[in-house]
Design an enzyme around this catalytic site. Sequence first.
Site, PDB file in Angstrom:
ATOM      1  N   GLU A  58      -9.983  -2.289   6.019  1.00  9.32           N
ATOM      2  CA  GLU A  58     -10.138  -3.725   6.209  1.00  9.32           C
ATOM      3  C   GLU A  58     -10.406  -3.917   7.705  1.00  9.32           C
ATOM      4  OE1 GLU A  58      -6.630  -6.105   5.669  1.00  9.32           O
ATOM      5  OE2 GLU A  58      -7.793  -7.956   5.491  1.00  9.32           O
ATOM      6  N   ARG A 293       1.018   8.901   2.605  1.00  8.30           N
ATOM      7  CA  ARG A 293       0.469   8.557   3.909  1.00  8.30           C
ATOM      8  C   ARG A 293       1.091   9.415   4.986  1.00  8.30           C
ATOM      9  NH1 ARG A 293       1.242   2.780   3.796  1.00  8.30           N
ATOM     10  NH2 ARG A 293       0.044   2.830   5.727  1.00  8.30           N
ATOM     11  N   LYS A 303       0.271  -1.450  11.087  1.00 12.04           N
ATOM     12  CA  LYS A 303      -0.692  -2.305  11.771  1.00 12.04           C
ATOM     13  C   LYS A 303       0.018  -3.425  12.519  1.00 12.04           C
ATOM     14  CE  LYS A 303      -4.729  -2.354   9.580  1.00 12.04           C
ATOM     15  NZ  LYS A 303      -5.735  -2.726   8.570  1.00 12.04           N
TER      16      LYS A 303
END
Length: 584
Positions: A58, A293, A303
Amino acid sequence: MNNKIIDTPTNFIRNIIEKNIEAKLYENKKWAGTPGPKKNHTNANEDFAKIRTRFPPEPNGYLHFGHAKSIILNFGLANDYEGRCHLRFDDTNPEKENEEYAKSIIESVLWLGYKFQDEVEDNLYYASDYFDYMYQAALVLIQADLAYVDKQTPEEIRINRGTLTEPGKDSPYRNQSVDENLTLFSAMKDGKFKDGDMVLRAKINMASPNINLRDPAIYRIRHAEHHKTGKQWCIYPMYTFAHPIEDALEKITHSICTLEFEDQRPFYEWVLKKLAENDFLDKPLPKQHEFSRLNLTNIVLSKRKLIQLVEENHVDGWDDPRMPTLVGAKRRGYSPNSFKLFMNRIGVSKTDSLIDYGTFEDSVREVLNDECDRRIAVLNPVKLLIENFPDDHIELCEVPNHPQYPERGKRIVNLTKELWIENEDFQINPEPKFFRLFPGNTVRLRYGFAIECTGYETDDSGNVVLVKCNYLPDTKSGTPGSDAIKVKGNIHWLSTKHSINVEVRNYDRLFNSENPNLFDNFLDDINVNSVSKSDVICEESIKNSSPGHQFQFERHGYYIVDPISKANKIVFNRTVTLRDTWNK
RNA sequence: AGGGGAGUCGCCAAGCUGGUUAAGGCACAGGGUUUUGAUCCCUGCAUGCGAAGGUUCGAAUCCUUCCUCCCCUGCCA
């Protein structure tokens, strides 16, 4: 070395792909050359790409080490199995995304060494390019009575969703007629309603034990300007609805994501199945696979936290060399191959892991050892006077650029009577096993002569300000007599007359503890000494280097020229020190 | 508590349609080479696979029960 970067060990995803290929799952996979629904692909040729993967960021932030794992996985798979990997911006939320981020993301993927555009095809895509298709897909679902417009408030929807242990309640609008839904959805699209007034929902099962299947929202109203489509739309698809469609339009075979999307897979499959049954999408449909992850000690990768570090000025921007972003890594000197070696080492699995930052640094060292030419720098200088050396004599010393690769050439370093040596290389009273300079001891000036320490001078507070020695004339490196005397110690040096000053920035971990996320406020764990600057002495040959040039300063570590360097002042960032087993 | 995942050496991680002494990497320890106390090269490093039962000639691999950890109740992705 090269093989360790290129040869990826097996993992469960590779096993799946190999099994899929063996089962001839993609034998008749069609590909029109550009993304589209079934009608676009049915008459196309068979796809030359055996598999297709995608990296779907994104564009609402900078890429970090976690993304590097995903990029290397996805592009690596495509490369190894004669496939293609698409770079696709998942820009379905206009309020958070922008072009600046998209631009940086593209640069970082290229920096890592992966291509998504070549003479054969251009695989740079934006989910926003598919908004028309997504709208059509929504209409397909509504017409099949598989989606409805819900007028409940967000609060009502939340309450009626139930809890983890209690089933939800059907919306009062759940059984609206198809025509009513069509009319309402069209009005939504035409801007007749405000943000939040209503939402399009998939009609699945409000009592599902999987909360993601309790009639998830698939389209919401957002009167916002989109970075690509401007004001063309005021309704936007949700990620959970958009993503499977994006994958299918692009004929992705393996849609690889992280573990937290596992619960989402049933919905991913539901969307694809229903759209395929209604002739909107063609088979073979993409399959979602999840891996764990990346977690590294002493850093944060969320983030939100990275944004906070930048916005509250705990670091100096997204590309601060301490930041675990890819732009930060580039400035720090963590080369692309370092990331590849590291990712090959840690593998891909579904186990939650926390990897020591040192493991990453070891990969960096291993790669940089090969990649970097050597240079000499004296970080913490003290003067050395060779008492029996002719006053104005300049002895030219040949120094190899890389000890293991003679083909990288040599350079000349000038040896004179007065030199800078490393403060740590001299001890008045040597500690046990110390084999460098101390009164009476003989060491070699690397690539020059052997010297014997004859004495030293101190200032009023007892600090050594001058070390004195005599050189042994027949011992110059490379000459027949050089081996006549064996020394244990080998120190580097620079002529006080033939050296330049540069600035060095030393970086340490940004956080003190292994897992800063365990703190109530992760900022409490920040390492206030994570950067220090110092002026150091460097050999003259360094002055022609430009930003991005990377060297090993012998016996110290790896350093890279920073873009803020000026012609009269080169600034180096320390990437990582050499391993040091001396103190163990 | 409902659902979804995961637990193999200090850190990763193969193996898991049951069958040689449980791969490999990193770390670590010891030795060798070396004009970087770097690199490089050797050697060593789980009678054990979260625990307990069971099936079997034979189980990390199959069954049962239990324990621990992670994720899920955004009109974020």
